[in-house]
Write a protein that holds these residues in place. Structure first.
Motif, mmCIF file in Angstrom:
data_model
loop_
_atom_site.group_PDB
_atom_site.id
_atom_site.type_symbol
_atom_site.label_atom_id
_atom_site.label_comp_id
_atom_site.label_asym_id
_atom_site.label_seq_id
_atom_site.Cartn_x
_atom_site.Cartn_y
_atom_site.Cartn_z
ATOM 1 N N THR A 52 0.839 -1.203 0.000
ATOM 2 C CA THR A 52 0.000 0.000 0.000
ATOM 3 C C THR A 52 0.871 1.250 0.000
ATOM 4 O O THR A 52 0.659 2.172 -0.788
ATOM 5 C CB THR A 52 -0.950 0.009 1.214
ATOM 6 O OG1 THR A 52 -1.838 -1.109 1.119
ATOM 7 C CG2 THR A 52 -1.755 1.299 1.291
ATOM 8 N N LEU A 67 -6.168 -3.713 -4.749
ATOM 9 C CA LEU A 67 -5.611 -2.708 -3.847
ATOM 10 C C LEU A 67 -6.003 -1.310 -4.303
ATOM 11 O O LEU A 67 -6.429 -0.473 -3.503
ATOM 12 C CB LEU A 67 -4.087 -2.837 -3.771
ATOM 13 C CG LEU A 67 -3.348 -1.741 -2.998
ATOM 14 C CD1 LEU A 67 -3.796 -1.698 -1.544
ATOM 15 C CD2 LEU A 67 -1.849 -1.957 -3.098
ATOM 16 N N ARG A 96 -9.627 -0.669 -3.495
ATOM 17 C CA ARG A 96 -9.803 -0.425 -2.062
ATOM 18 C C ARG A 96 -9.371 1.001 -1.699
ATOM 19 O O ARG A 96 -10.056 1.700 -0.958
ATOM 20 C CB ARG A 96 -9.003 -1.440 -1.235
ATOM 21 C CG ARG A 96 -9.121 -1.209 0.272
ATOM 22 C CD ARG A 96 -8.373 -2.242 1.088
ATOM 23 N NE ARG A 96 -6.951 -2.280 0.865
ATOM 24 C CZ ARG A 96 -6.062 -1.448 1.420
ATOM 25 N NH1 ARG A 96 -6.468 -0.489 2.230
ATOM 26 N NH2 ARG A 96 -4.770 -1.588 1.169
ATOM 27 N N LEU A 97 -8.246 1.443 -2.240
ATOM 28 C CA LEU A 97 -7.749 2.784 -1.929
ATOM 29 C C LEU A 97 -8.678 3.877 -2.472
ATOM 30 O O LEU A 97 -8.825 4.931 -1.852
ATOM 31 C CB LEU A 97 -6.327 2.959 -2.456
ATOM 32 C CG LEU A 97 -5.269 2.131 -1.723
ATOM 33 C CD1 LEU A 97 -3.951 2.155 -2.468
ATOM 34 C CD2 LEU A 97 -5.106 2.606 -0.286
ATOM 35 N N HIS A 120 -8.535 7.440 -0.537
ATOM 36 C CA HIS A 120 -7.118 7.804 -0.538
ATOM 37 C C HIS A 120 -6.658 8.131 -1.963
ATOM 38 O O HIS A 120 -5.667 8.829 -2.149
ATOM 39 C CB HIS A 120 -6.257 6.680 0.033
ATOM 40 C CG HIS A 120 -6.572 6.369 1.465
ATOM 41 N ND1 HIS A 120 -6.564 7.322 2.460
ATOM 42 C CD2 HIS A 120 -6.906 5.206 2.077
ATOM 43 C CE1 HIS A 120 -6.884 6.761 3.609
ATOM 44 N NE2 HIS A 120 -7.098 5.483 3.401
#
Length: 106
Positions: free
Chosen positions: A11, A46, A49-50, A55
């Motif tokens: 991440t 990933l 999800r971010l 983010h």
């Protein structure tokens, strides 16, 4: 490389690359792969999800080499999150290095 080590730092690595400049998925995969082996099946979940966690934000941009590309860019929350991860990483790796030095077998 140990999968658990990679998983724990991925991440931060992804956010670091995107923090330097916005990137599309394939470009990001190539950049990360220059340093560590990564499967696309790991990267795209990933990224999703971010984005979901706010983010990252995405934009579609036309490409001269095919269909439009989805670019990823850090949000303000993403910048703060990356800063937090980097600071935690520095503290953690310093502690691990100290432990390894103090427990090194002669």
């Amino acid at each position: 490389m140990n999968v658990q080590l990679k998983k724990g730092s991925l991440t931060m690595i992804v956010l670091s690359f995107i923090g330097k400049e916005k990137q599309y998925g394939y470009q990001l995969a190539q950049n990360v792969s220059n340093y560590i082996e990564i499967a696309e099946g790991t990267l795209y979940p990933l990224l999703r999800r971010l984005v979901k966690e706010k983010h990252l934000k995405t934009t579609l941009e036309e490409s001269t080499e095919g269909p439009a590309r989805k670019y990823y860019e850090l949000t303000e929350d993403g910048i703060a999150y990356l800063d937090e991860l980097v600071e935690e990483w520095k503290v953690y790796t310093k502690a691990v290095e100290t432990i390894l030095n103090e427990t090194e077998r002669k």
